[in-house]
Design an enzyme around this catalytic site. Structure first.
Site, short mmCIF file in Angstrom:
data_model
loop_
_atom_site.label_atom_id
_atom_site.label_comp_id
_atom_site.label_asym_id
_atom_site.label_seq_id
_atom_site.Cartn_x
_atom_site.Cartn_y
_atom_site.Cartn_z
N ARG A 51 52.16 69.85 22.26
CA ARG A 51 53.51 70.25 22.66
C ARG A 51 54.03 69.37 23.80
O ARG A 51 55.21 69.10 23.92
CB ARG A 51 53.45 71.71 23.08
CG ARG A 51 54.76 72.38 23.41
CD ARG A 51 54.56 73.89 23.38
NE ARG A 51 55.59 74.62 24.08
CZ ARG A 51 55.78 75.92 23.98
NH1 ARG A 51 55.01 76.65 23.22
NH2 ARG A 51 56.74 76.52 24.64
N CYS A 62 58.02 76.16 34.64
CA CYS A 62 58.18 74.74 34.27
C CYS A 62 58.19 73.83 35.49
O CYS A 62 58.81 74.16 36.50
CB CYS A 62 59.51 74.51 33.57
SG CYS A 62 59.72 75.46 32.10
P1 XMP Z 1 60.89 81.70 31.30
O1 XMP Z 1 61.83 81.31 32.41
O2 XMP Z 1 61.48 82.74 30.41
O3 XMP Z 1 60.70 80.38 30.42
O4 XMP Z 1 59.56 82.09 31.84
C1 XMP Z 1 59.96 80.36 29.22
C2 XMP Z 1 60.15 79.03 28.53
O5 XMP Z 1 59.64 77.95 29.33
C3 XMP Z 1 59.25 76.87 28.47
N1 XMP Z 1 57.89 76.47 28.85
C4 XMP Z 1 57.60 75.40 29.63
N2 XMP Z 1 58.38 74.42 30.13
N3 XMP Z 1 56.50 73.45 31.15
C5 XMP Z 1 57.83 73.44 30.90
O6 XMP Z 1 58.53 72.54 31.38
C6 XMP Z 1 55.64 74.39 30.66
O7 XMP Z 1 54.45 74.38 30.93
C7 XMP Z 1 56.23 75.42 29.85
N4 XMP Z 1 55.70 76.47 29.18
C8 XMP Z 1 56.75 77.08 28.58
C9 XMP Z 1 59.34 77.36 27.05
O8 XMP Z 1 60.51 76.85 26.49
C10 XMP Z 1 59.39 78.88 27.23
O9 XMP Z 1 60.00 79.55 26.16
#
Ligand code: XMP
Length: 490
Positions: free
Chosen positions: A410, A312
């Site tokens: 999203r 993120c």
């Molecule tokens: P982890 O730390 O487990 O996080 O890899 C997965 C979660 O991150 C969110 N997610 C995003 N958040 N930009 C964001 O700010 C993104 O591009 C993005 N893609 C996923 C999402 O909640 C996921 O479950």
């Protein structure tokens, strides 16, 4: 009681995983004996508190199946409607694993026709049942036989004629025993007149029969459970998935405390609750008010996390978000008032983070990077410097938004120039989901032992201390050169 988080909140201070540690407490708990059963919603339980993230490099049907076979659940990412419907059906059918309509070919067709059919199914399999004009089974075309045949050869001339068939109501166990005894990888099923009526493949049947059935996360009909992200304003998708038996709908965007999400939650609740049996999850939020709004709209569970994820960049691009421990604490406060449930989503690196998230009151955690390296994750495999990796990207990354309309939605963006809120990367290959889960649950059990929690409800009452910078340094290996890789520390 999580008094440290409460006190920090009063001072307007938000904390994350490394800022706190669970306080060890008196314990007569043996880690191996702790109870990991938990709730996703009041009607849907999980045997382990782990969920795979609804992301295009994490959760397709293979991942969702592997998660449910381990007692957790996978949330399918919002792919095209047809693909997502197919994936739900695929997971739901895992435990009977009978292929009801096997793909077949006529005995008077040629090798060219066979190749065309296989291509139509993206070469996901290589065998075709051979039938005559009345759909009576006359043989099987296998990959090996096709490979060595001439392009113009007729199927009847290179098929295997000596195939094992069984009645159409053969059970999975019956099929397993028969295939093992006859040492065949495919069992063709026929009706009383010898017409094609189904098929079993040994690999599928073996994993069901030899797996530990007590572990599986199944619905009332004994089918594996699965969740799916439907985004916003997509009631058609919601109903198509529910008709296929989808257990949980996730109305999930980057900012859940928004009109679109709240209205979609209400619409899904009003249109489909009562008509179908399913759990309704909404997110993502990071505040008490955000969670309240979604619970009031009808969410059975809320997903927490604005910007903690490994991929993120929301917090640096948009300057908004809440460090995850405080976010969980705040959302749990709202959930308690409604008697509902919280999923901690994002930022989990080590098993200790799971223990902390649940100690703050979450009933389960969603993980992306942890599962993206699994064999079952759909991300591309690659080798760098002799080591195997798998691709992993944010759903708000440039690549994901370019490839998927749902990612644009999203992150509330339009095609053309985009402002990404995530990055594209890779994670080390980690083997099968079951091996990853083994390590993470081991850490969770150990943490429950340290705080004296026999079950998740007791863990949710754990106490925390705040940790200084010096405490964080002390918490990691220090003053040594690590000479051997550890299976649970990077
Ligand atoms: P982890 O730390 O487990 O996080 O890899 C997965 C979660 O991150 C969110 N997610 C995003 N958040 N930009 C964001 O700010 C993104 O591009 C993005 N893609 C996923 C999402 O909640 C996921 O479950």
């Amino acid at each position: 009681m999580v008094d440290v988080l409460e006190k920090a909140g009063e001072e307007g201070l938000a904390l994350t995983f490394d800022d706190v540690l669970l306080v060890p407490a008196y314990s007569d708990v043996v880690p191996a004996n702790v109870d990991l059963n938990t709730n996703l919603t009041s009607d849907i339980s999980l045997k382990i508190p782990l969920i795979s993230a609804d992301m295009d490099t994490v959760s397709g049907a293979d991942m969702a199946r592997a998660m449910a076979l381990q007692g957790g659940i996978g949330f399918l990412w919002k792919s095209s409607l047809e693909e997502q419907v197919f994936a739900v059906e695929d997971v739901k059918n895992t435990l009977n694993r009978k292929i009801d309509k096997p793909i077949s070919v006529g005995s008077n067709k040629t090798k060219r026709d066979v190749l065309k059919i296989l291509e139509r199914y993206q070469n996901r399999f290589s065998s075709l049942v051979v039938v005559d004009e009345d759909r009576r089974v006359v043989g099987l075309v296998t990959g090996d036989k096709t490979r060595f045949a001439k392009d113009e050869s007729l199927v009847r001339d290179f098929m295997v004629e000596d195939v094992i068939v069984s009645g159409e109501d053969t059970s999975v166990l019956g099929a397993y025993n028969l295939m093992k005894k006859s040492m065949v990888p495919k069992l063709i099923l026929t009706d009383s007149e010898g017409r094609l009526a189904g098929m079993y493949c040994f690999g599928d049947v073996k994993s069901i029969i030899e797996g530990d059935r007590n572990l599986y996360n199944v619905d009332a009909r004994g089918q594996l459970r699965v969740g799916a992200n439907i985004g916003v304003n997509d009631l058609e998708r919601a109903e198509r998935l529910l008709r296929k038996g989808c257990d949980v709908l996730l109305i999930g965007t980057a900012h859940g405390y928004s009109k679109n999400v709240i209205e979609t939650v209400k619409a899904v609740r009003d249109n489909f609750k009562g008509k179908y049996d399913f759990g309704l999850v909404a997110g993502n939020v990071a505040t008490y008010e955000g969670a309240r709004a979604l619970f009031e709209a009808g969410a059975d569970a809320v997903k927490v996390g604005i910007g903690p994820g490994s991929i993120c960049t929301t917090r640096v691009v948009a300057g908004a978000g809440v460090p995850q421990m405080t976010a969980i604490y705040e959302v749990v406060r709202a959930a308690k008032e409604f008697g509902r449930y919280v999923i901690a989503d994002g930022g989990i690196r080590y098993s200790g983070d799971i223990v902390k998230a649940m100690g703050a009151g979450a009933s389960c955690v969603m993980m992306g990077s942890v599962f993206a390296g699994a064999e079952e994750a759909p991300g591309e495999s690659m080798k760098v410097g002799g080591q195997k990796f798998k691709s992993y990207r944010g759903m708000g990354s440039q690549g994901a938004m370019k490839d998927n309309l749902s990612s644009l939605e999203r992150y509330s963006q339009k095609t053309g120039k985009m402002v990404p809120e995530g990055v594209e990367g890779m994670v080390p290959y980690k083997g099968k989901v079951c091996e990853i889960i083994f390590q993470y649950l081991g850490g969770l059990r150990s943490g429950m032992g340290y705080v004296g929690a026999k079950n998740i409800l007791e863990l949710q009452k754990a106490k925390f201390n705040r940790v200084t910078n010096a405490g964080q340094v002390e918490a990691r290996p220090h003053d040594v050169e690590i000479i051997k890789k550890s299976s649970n520390y990077k």
